[in-house]
Design a protein around this motif. Sequence first.
Motif, PDB file in Angstrom:
ATOM      1  N   ILE A  55      44.280 -80.400  24.877  1.00  0.00           N
ATOM      2  CA  ILE A  55      44.701 -80.010  23.531  1.00  0.00           C
ATOM      3  C   ILE A  55      46.218 -79.893  23.455  1.00  0.00           C
ATOM      4  CG2 ILE A  55      44.583 -78.199  21.769  1.00  0.00           C
ATOM      5  CD1 ILE A  55      41.829 -77.479  22.897  1.00  0.00           C
ATOM      6  N   ARG A  56      46.798 -80.553  22.484  1.00  0.00           N
ATOM      7  CA  ARG A  56      48.252 -80.486  22.304  1.00  0.00           C
ATOM      8  C   ARG A  56      48.591 -79.288  21.425  1.00  0.00           C
ATOM      9  NH1 ARG A  56      51.216 -82.427  17.869  1.00  0.00           N
ATOM     10  NH2 ARG A  56      53.424 -82.804  18.298  1.00  0.00           N
ATOM     11  N   PRO A  57      49.456 -78.380  21.907  1.00  0.00           N
ATOM     12  CA  PRO A  57      49.842 -77.250  21.048  1.00  0.00           C
ATOM     13  C   PRO A  57      50.536 -77.743  19.777  1.00  0.00           C
ATOM     14  CG  PRO A  57      50.535 -76.876  23.328  1.00  0.00           C
ATOM     15  CD  PRO A  57      50.079 -78.305  23.243  1.00  0.00           C
ATOM     16  N   SER A 115      34.514 -76.284   9.552  1.00  0.00           N
ATOM     17  CA  SER A 115      35.506 -76.267  10.618  1.00  0.00           C
ATOM     18  C   SER A 115      35.233 -77.462  11.515  1.00  0.00           C
ATOM     19  CB  SER A 115      35.385 -74.990  11.440  1.00  0.00           C
ATOM     20  OG  SER A 115      35.557 -73.883  10.603  1.00  0.00           O
ATOM     21  N   ASP A 120      38.566 -79.823  16.419  1.00  0.00           N
ATOM     22  CA  ASP A 120      39.980 -79.703  16.810  1.00  0.00           C
ATOM     23  C   ASP A 120      40.631 -78.445  16.248  1.00  0.00           C
ATOM     24  OD1 ASP A 120      40.189 -80.303  14.136  1.00  0.00           O
ATOM     25  OD2 ASP A 120      41.684 -81.877  14.397  1.00  0.00           O
ATOM     26  N   GLY A 121      39.839 -77.592  15.596  1.00  0.00           N
ATOM     27  CA  GLY A 121      40.385 -76.337  15.091  1.00  0.00           C
ATOM     28  C   GLY A 121      40.823 -76.413  13.639  1.00  0.00           C
ATOM     29  N   SER A 122      40.831 -77.610  13.062  1.00  0.00           N
ATOM     30  CA  SER A 122      41.203 -77.717  11.651  1.00  0.00           C
ATOM     31  C   SER A 122      40.016 -77.314  10.780  1.00  0.00           C
ATOM     32  CB  SER A 122      41.633 -79.142  11.330  1.00  0.00           C
ATOM     33  OG  SER A 122      40.553 -80.026  11.542  1.00  0.00           O
ATOM     34  N   ASP A 142      45.570 -77.316   8.947  1.00  0.00           N
ATOM     35  CA  ASP A 142      45.806 -77.957  10.248  1.00  0.00           C
ATOM     36  C   ASP A 142      45.093 -79.291  10.421  1.00  0.00           C
ATOM     37  OD1 ASP A 142      47.359 -75.830  11.019  1.00  0.00           O
ATOM     38  OD2 ASP A 142      45.746 -74.775  12.053  1.00  0.00           O
TER      39      ASP A 142
END
Lengths: 202, 245
Positions: B79-81, B149, B152-154, B173
Motif C-alpha cells: 500500500i502506498r501512503p 467502501s 483500497d480504503g476509498s 480518496d
Amino acid sequence: MDPVPGDPAGAPRTGAPAGGHGPDLGPLLQQAARGDSAAFATLYDATAARVHGLVLRVVRDPAQAEEVTQEVFLEIWRQASRYDVARGSALAWLMTITHRKAVDRVRSAEAATRRDVTYEQSNRAVEHDTTVEAAHASLEAHRVRAALTQLTDVQREAIELAYFGGYTHTEVAALLDLPVGTAKTRIRDGLIRLRDTIGVGR
Amino acid sequence: MTDHDQTHDWDVHALSGAYAVDALDDLERARFEAHLAQCAECREEVDSLREAATALGTADLVAPPAAVRDQVLAGIGRIRPLPPQSAGGTRATLRRRTPLLIAVAAAVVLLLGVGVASLQPWDGDDGPQELTAAERILNAADASTVEKSFPDGSSATIVISRSEGKALIRTTDMALAPDGKAYELWLQSPAGEMVPAGLMPDEADTTYVLDGDASEATGVGITVEPDGGSPQPTSDPIALFALDS
Ligand SMILES: [Zn+2]
C-alpha cells in the motif's frame, strides 16, 4: 524527501498520547507517511492493544475484530500524512479511525446477530493485556471512571450506547425511551462534561 | 416555542457530539461534514470531543494475536501512503468548493429562520442565494444514502432524492482513473437499462450531481470508459449501488 518544516526529528510535540507515556506517536506517523515501515512497526507495538481493545468491545466477535484491527492499521499507514497536529493528538486521530471502522463493521453486519444491549457482559471474558502499558491504562481507566460519575445517568448511558454499542443517536433515543432528537444533545452535553472533567482537548 | 421546536432538527451544530462518536447515519454525516467544512467552531468542538471519546476508548487493552501484526506489516508493503493533503492540487479543490459551502450555510440559515445568532457569521453574504442542485438533494426531506467502501480504503456515497428527481455522488480518496480513461456514471432504469449520467471529475474527493432524471432509478453504476465516455457501458461496473424505491 525534505523533512516537514519546523519539525526537527525527536522534538517534543503537543500530539503526545493522553496519559503521556510510550513513544511520541506524531513523529512516528510522519515517518510512516514517508514509507518508514520500522517506524510504523513501533507505532503498531505502542497502540495495537488499545486499538484492538476498542475494536473488540464494539465488534465483539474475536475473529471479526482481528480483521477490523488489521484494516485499521492498513488505513493508518495509508492515511498517515493526513494526521494534522493542529487538530488534536495522534492517539485521538488513530482511535477515531479505529472507532469508525469498528462501527462500519457492526452496522454492515446489522442484519446478522449482534443487537443485544448487554454489550458490557460479552467482552468481560476476554483475557486482558498485562503489560506496563496495561498498568498505565488502568490508571487512565480509573480517571475516566471517576469522570463518568460526573455525568447524569442518561448522558452516560447515551454515550456508552453510541460509543461502545455503535448505535446512531436515533437508535439511542429509542433504546433509552427519549424523544427523538434529544439523544444527540445528551451525547454532546455528556462528552463536553467528560472532556472538561478529564481535561483533554483544550 | 413552536418555531423553536420546528428548527430543532435543523440545529446542525448540536450534532457535533454524535458526529464525534460516529452516531450519525450516512445522510446526517454527509450534511454535518458539509457544515463542518465551513464552521470553525464545530471543527474545534469535534476535535476536543474526540479527545474525550478517545479517553473512553483507550481503557480496554487487549493485545491482538501475533498473526495480526505479521499480516499488517506484510500488508503495508503493498500500500502506498497517500500524499499530504496540503499539496497544490487539493488547494484548487478547496477553492472550487468554497462557494458551494457558503451557499450551504446560507441555506441552513434560511431553513432555520430563527437562531441565526448562534451561527458563525460570514463575509460576503448579500442576502438569499439560490440553492445548488447538490444542496437541494442533501437538504431534501426524502434524501437517502447508499455508501460503499472499497478495498483500497476509498469510499463513495450516493445521495438520492426522489422528490428532486436527482442523485449525487460523494467520493473520498478515490484512485484517479487510469490515463486515457474516465469513470462514467450510469443510472439504472426500472427496465434494467444503463443510462449515461455523466463523467466523474478527475479528483480523489468530489461531489458530483448525476445528469438525468433519478426519480425512478433503481441503481447507480460506475464503469471505466475511454476518455469522453461511452453511450453504453463497455465494461462491467467497478461499483453498483442498489437504490431503494
Ligand atoms: Zn457549527
